[in-house]
Each structure stands twice: as structure tokens, then as C-alpha cells.
Design an enzyme around this catalytic site. Structure first.
Site, PDB file in Angstrom:
ATOM      1  CD  GLU A 165      48.099  29.227  26.334  1.00  0.00           C
ATOM      2  OE1 GLU A 165      47.117  28.617  25.898  1.00  0.00           O
ATOM      3  OE2 GLU A 165      48.050  30.025  27.303  1.00  0.00           O
TER       4      GLU A 165
ATOM      5  CD  GLU B 214      44.725  33.259  33.770  1.00  0.00           C
ATOM      6  OE1 GLU B 214      45.161  32.539  32.859  1.00  0.00           O
ATOM      7  OE2 GLU B 214      43.774  34.060  33.605  1.00  0.00           O
TER       8      GLU B 214
END
Length: 677
Positions: A469, A613
């Protein structure tokens, strides 16, 4: 060097707090409230997040309950009523954190039960366990036991509190008096922030017959957002008093009459009784654990993999059209939205072990197919274009400032591939015809319209956000292009199986979408890529799960190039899991194990080893990472492979010190696969 020291200290802290490497139980003694990340008990519908204070629950999250408020003008998960918070008084003193000594908290993953125990000085030992009941989607249970060390007076209260975001709170108390039982119902309802939803919760006490006559229950209204019901009891030294609280939470997103249904569900639980509730809950989890992973030779890895499986099972539920967000039911992270995190990272592991759970996840996409078609139409494309972030309705829910919304198109291929994989594992042709084919054909039509036809071998896919991304608005991204090719091929194969004439243009498009290469043969991430750092796996996904790059030398070449381009911080946990899978299949067990540990050990938070995460991150529980890591065990070390003929096993290796790996309950046939030295 400083980062490495911080990570080392964090790992030491985690290892000290987590005192046991029991395969099924994660235990913390005297957890530090200043460094505490709760663990979740969930049943695929209700998630309860633990707190370090006695009788407190940090969060109650209800799947499928969204409203438009807060971050980014898009829908968000809504905190539900905190229906398990409780107050306990002993001899007139309300117990708090300072009164609890020798506190021990333990998650029993096998039974999906979270237990806290502590002493109150020389007066009492208190234990309570809560469950998100697996067999009852909207119902939870807290089981309390108090053992007196000397004669004491108890005051026990169940507290119903509305989160701040809710409005127009209404509180109710009702007693249903029958000859054999009195049912005290503590109930609340409220509107969600915009008034879209009616949110309701109700609970009741369950008293044990062995203690004789039930105590009198009294209702107290404290303010508009909180009320409680309580009872008093005297307890002799040496005696134990046990009671439970059963409660239900439901919204108008789940039921047309949530207020009455919350009370009905609570009454059902009351009349079932504590023993039957726990019995059926335990039986449901026994079935889930009939599909399990056993590691011999690495107790800590065994416990950690069980924790990952436990969370994946907890965040999904059979018979729904719900799909988990990156943080599952552990909180409000990512607004509860559904991304590619589901299809590419969580779904394959669940599909292999419990196809019936995976069916709910792909049903979520099937029921939102029409919204995906409208999304494609609005962007000038044909077929179905799935949104990057999806919630209740299936429209695009990405905040407008994030470019991934209009441009991260590979999600559409991920959904199509997931539909194909469901058929591959189950061999269910009826499902393929009814639901798989509509998804596959519509997503294939999207890619046929999405490509720009610039000559043979030049059906370009331009202006996308890559799977990596950090690469925004690039052309011919490796993963996007390869996933589109796979989507088109699988749609064509599905048509053949069903006796349907496929669009001949699909295979023409698939054959002409380019996969770019550097001069030395390394796969190029996108047209403008020149060796920059990457946020997450992209090119390496072409080897697994896509099988676009299959030559071992080419796989290794791509691995060696891109593994050096992942920064040591700030990137999500999935990438290293792909490296693990590929190295295990290439026969390099030591390297595979290095990446296996690197995928999650630096991401753990105390005291329950919950995964964040990113390395050093503090936003657990990251179910996406858990899905990737479980895949690395199943498909990497275990060598499982999803094929059009079902699940097979390919050659792989174990880490050097693992003695064996056994995977049981695989696929519809509940097969067992093993790898040993």
C-alpha cells in the site's frame, strides 16, 4: 540498536507475565494495569474484552452493529451495553483493584472461558469466569464463586451501563414471578448515535438450588446511563457461595424486535440453568477443536498457534452472513470493516479447518454482490467491483482521504478467488452454481472491462493502489495483475464444471495481462518500482497463494530480493508469514522458522501474548496476522494445498527443532495430515 533493545525488553516482559506454556491455557499473575492488553472471549457474534480490574469488562462488541459516526464519515462498530460489569461488597466495602491480592487471570482456550481469581485480605477468595456462549449467539454468562475465610456479609450487584456514544437510553426492571422461579430482568435500550439502530441488552441472576431460597433482588436507578440490581447474603467461614449472571445483547440490525428479544434470550438462559449453558458451550467448542494443529517439540509455538486458532474461531460463526474485520471482535479497530484481510489472510486457514465457518464469510460477499455491481457501474466498469472497506451494506466505506477506496482494486480478485477456493475445498457444485458462479462471473467481467487494451501482451491495469500500500496510483502492479489473471481463469474453470459457456474474452484478457520483470528475472512490483521499501507482501504472493510463479529458482530469487525490502518496524504482520510458507516449501526449515517467529513475536503484548498489527504496536488483536501465520503452519510447514480436486499435501519441511506437526479435522472429510522428521 535502540529498537532492538526495546523489542528485547518487551519480549522479556511478555515471557515473565505469561508464566505458563500450557498448550491450552494462557495465565497471567498480578497483571500490570499500566501495561495490559485485554484478551477476547467471543462466539462469532459477541466479543468481551478483559480488563485488569476485578469484575470489569473493557469492551463488549457486537458483530454487524454499525452506525455512521466518528472516524471518516463512514460506518463504525458501536460499543454495546456493558452487561457483565459487576460490583461486589464484602462487609460494606466495595472491592476495587487495590483490594485484590494474588490476582490470577487465565484464558482456557479449549473451553473459551476467561477466569479471574484473587483474595480479599483474610476475608474471602473470589473467582469468576465469563463465557460468550458458543451455542447462543447473543448470550453471555458470568459465573461467580466466593469462599469465605471468616464470617462475612456480601453485597452483589449486576450493573448495566450504556456507552457514551449511545443516546435516548431507556432503563427497565421487571420481575416475572412463577411458582417455581422468580426472574429478575435488568434491561436497557438506546439509540445508536444517528438513531439508525435500536440497541438492547438484558441480564438476570442465576442462583444455585444448593444454597436454598433465592435472595431478594433489589433494583436501583443511578442515572440515565446506568442502573443495577443487587442482592445481599451472609456467608459463614469456610462456606462457598456461587451464582451467575446471564445476559443477552441484540440490535435492530439482527432482529426486528430487539428489546423483547433481548429479554426472551435472557429468560431462555435463566431457565436453561448454569450447568446446561456451560455444558452446551463446552460441547460446541469441542467440535471446533476437532480441527486442530499439534506441534511436537515447541511448547511455546504450540500455545501461540492455539491462541491464533482460538481467535479465528472466536471471530467467526456458522450460519451467518458476517465476516471478520482485521481486529475481529476485540474492539473497534478499523471501524469493524471488512478488507482483503478476510479473503487472503484469515479465510484460507478457516476454510481448510472449518468450511462451515468459511461459508459464512463468503456468504457475506454474496449478499453484497449487487452493491459491488453498483460500485463498478459508478466507476465506469462492468461486472462487480467490491469495495476496499465494506461494512453492513457492501458499499464503499473507506474514508475519502484514503486512496485505497477508489483504487485498491485487487480486493475484487481476492473475493473471486475465495469463492473458487470454497468450491475447491467442498466440491459443492450446487453452491458453485447458486452463489459461487454469480461472484466469479461478475468479478471476471469487472477485470475484462478494467484492463486497458494496448496490444498483444499489453492489457494493462493502470492506476491502482498495490497490495503493497505504499505504492499508490501505479501501473501493472504484480499482485493486482496476477490476481486478476487467476480470477479470470477460475471463472472460466467454474463455467466448464457447470456446463456453462464462459465468456471467451476472459481467457484472452488473462493471457495478455503482463507480469513485469527486472532484467535479471526478479518480478517487478509495478511499472515504476525501483527497489524501494515495501509495506507488505506483494510480489511474493504470486508464489503463494496465487501459484503464478512456480519455478523454485524464481520463487527463491523473488524471496531474496523482497525480504530485504521490508522495514523492521511499522509494517503489518502478514508479510513474514508468506516468507515462512515459501521457505518451508523450498525445504529451508531454519529460514522458515526465522520468519515464522519474526511474523509475530515482536508484535506480542502482555500479559496474554496478544498480537498487534505491527512490531511494537499496541492495537491487538490482529486477526489478519493470526490468519497469515496459521496459513504458514498449515500450508507452509504442513504442506497443505487447495486444488480443484480438494486439499492435497505437497512436500515441505519443519523447523529444525520441531519433531512433528499434525493437522487434524481438515476439510469436509475431517482428514488428518502429518509431517515428521
Amino acid at each position: 540498536m535502540l529498537l532492538n533493545r526495546i523489542l528485547l525488553l518487551a519480549l522479556l516482559s511478555v515471557s515473565i507475565d505469561c508464566i505458563s506454556q500450557d498448550a491450552w491455557k494462557i495465565t497471567a499473575v498480578n497483571p500490570d494495569p499500566r501495561n495490559y492488553y485485554g484478551i477476547t472471549v467471543a462466539n462469532g457474534m459477541i466479543g468481551i474484552v478483559s480488563a485488569p480490574e476485578p469484575f470489569k469488562v473493557k469492551d463488549v462488541v457486537l458483530a454487524g452493529a454499525y452506525d455512521l459516526y466518528g472516524r471518516g464519515r463512514v460506518s463504525n462498530f458501536i460499543r454495546s451495553f456493558n452487561l457483565l460489569n459487576m460490583r461486589l461488597e464484602i462487609d460494606g466495602r466495595s472491592l476495587g483493584a487495590a483490594d485484590a491480592t494474588g490476582m490470577k487471570q487465565e484464558l482456557d482456550m479449549k473451553k473459551a472461558a476467561f477466569t479471574t481469581s484473587f483474595d480479599y485480605g483474610d476475608k474471602a477468595t473470589i473467582t469468576y469466569t465469563y463465557y460468550s456462549l458458543r451455542h447462543l449467539p447473543y448470550t453471555v454468562l458470568m459465573d461467580v464463586s466466593i469462599t469465605a475465610k471468616k464470617d462475612i456479609s456480601l453485597g452483589c450487584a449486576s450493573v448495566m451501563e450504556a456507552p457514551d456514544a449511545l443516546k435516548e437510553v431507556q432503563n427497565y426492571y421487571n420481575e416475572i414471578d412463577r411458582p417455581h422461579v422468580v426472574i429478575s430482568l435488568l434491561t436497557s435500550s438506546a439509540k445508536s448515535p444517528t438513531g439508525k439502530l435500536l440497541m438492547c441488552a438484558s441480564n438476570t441472576f442465576l442462583f444455585s438450588e444448593k444454597h436454598g431460597e433465592e435472595p431478594r433482588v433489589i433494583h436501583e436507578m443511578w442515572d440515565n446511563n446506568m442502573h443495577l440490581m443487587k442482592f445481599a447474603k451472609k456467608l459463614k467461614a469456610g462456606n462457598t457461595y456461587q451464582f451467575s449472571i446471564a445476559g443477552s445483547s441484540i440490535t435492530s440490525a439482527h432482529h426486528d424486535d430487539p428489546l423483547n428479544e433481548a429479554e426472551r434470550a435472557t429468560i431462555f438462559a435463566k431457565l436453561e440453568g448454569r450447568d446446561r449453558l456451560i455444558q452446551f458451550h463446552t460441547k460446541a467448542w469441542e467440535y471446533l477443536w476437532s480441527s486442530d494443529i499439534t506441534i511436537e517439540g515447541d511448547p511455546q509455538a504450540q500455545q501461540d498457534v492455539h491462541s491464533m486458532l482460538y481467535h479465528l474461531y472466536s471471530f467467526t460463526r456458522e450460519g451467518t452472513a458476517l465476516s471478520p474485520s482485521p481486529m475481529g471482535l476485540s474492539g473497534l479497530g478499523y471501524n469493524g470493516h471488512v478488507f482483503w484481510d478476510t479473503e487472503l489472510w484469515m479465510y484460507p486457514a478457516i476454510l481448510v479447518l472449518h468450511p462451515e465457518l468459511a461459508k459464512s464469510m463468503i456468504e457475506y460477499r454474496y449478499q453484497r454482490l449487487e452493491a459491488a455491481k453498483r460500485n463498478a457501474f459508478s466507476k465506469g466498469y462492468k461486472g462487480a467491483m467490491y469495495p476496499w472497506e465494506s461494512a453492513e451494506t457492501g458499499v464503499e466505506e473507506t474514508p475519502v482521504w484514503a486512496l485505497s477506496g477508489p483504487f485498491e482494486h485487487h480486493i475484487t480478485a481476492c473475493v473471486g478467488i475465495a469463492a473458487w477456493n470454497y468450491y475447491c475445498v467442498t466440491q459443492d457444485k450446487d453452491w458453485l452454481r447458486e452463489k459461487g458462479w454469480p461472484i466469479l462471473s461478475a468479478t471476471a467481467d469487472f477485470w475484462a472491462s478494467r484492463v486497458e487494451r494496448n496490444g498483444p501482451g499489453k492489457f494493462d491495469i493502470k492506476n491502482v493502489v498495490a497490495a503493497d500500500e505504499w505504492a499508490e496510483n501505479v501501473d501493472n502492479n504484480a499482485f493486482t495483475n496476477a490476481a486478476a489473471r487467476a480470477n479470470l481463469r477460475f471463472a472460466t474453470e467454474a463455467a466448464k464444471i457447470l456446463g456453462i459457456t464462459a465468456n471467451s474474452d476472459w481467457m484472452n484478457v488473462a493471457a495478455n495481462i503482463p507480469i513485469l520483470k527486472f532484467p535479471d528475472g526478479v518480478t517487478k512490483e509495478h511499472a515504476a518500482y525501483n527497489g524501494e521499501g515495501i509495506k507488505q507482501a506483494d510480489v511474493n504472493l504470486l508464489s503463494y497463494p496465487l501459484k503464478e510463479v512456480t519455478d523454485p529458482k524464481a520463487i527463491l530469487k523473488d524471496l531474496q530480493y523482497y525480504e530485504t525490502r521490508v522495514p523492521n518496524e511499522g509494517t503489518p504482520a502478514m508479510t513474514q508469514a508468506v516468507f515462512t510458507t515459501l521457505y518451508a516449501r523450498l525445504g529451508e526449515g531454519e529460514k522458515a522458522y526465522h520468519w515464522f517467529r519474526d511474523a509475530y513475536i515482536p508484535n506480542l503484548n502482555p500479559p496474554f501474548r496478544v498480537i498487534a498489527e505491527t512490531k511494537g504496536g499496541t492495537n491487538p488483536y490482529f486477526a489478519t496476522g493470526a490468519g497469515g501465520i496459521v496459513q504458514s503452519v498449515l500450508m507452509g510447514f504442513g504442506g497443505l494445498e487447495i486444488t480443484p480436486q480438494g486439499i492435497i499435501q505437497v512436500k515441505s519441511v519443519l523447523p529444525p527443532h520441531w519433531k512433528s506437526l499434525t493437522i487434524k479435522g481438515v476439510g469436509p472429510g475431517k482428514k488428518t495430515f502429518a509431517v515428521s522428521k
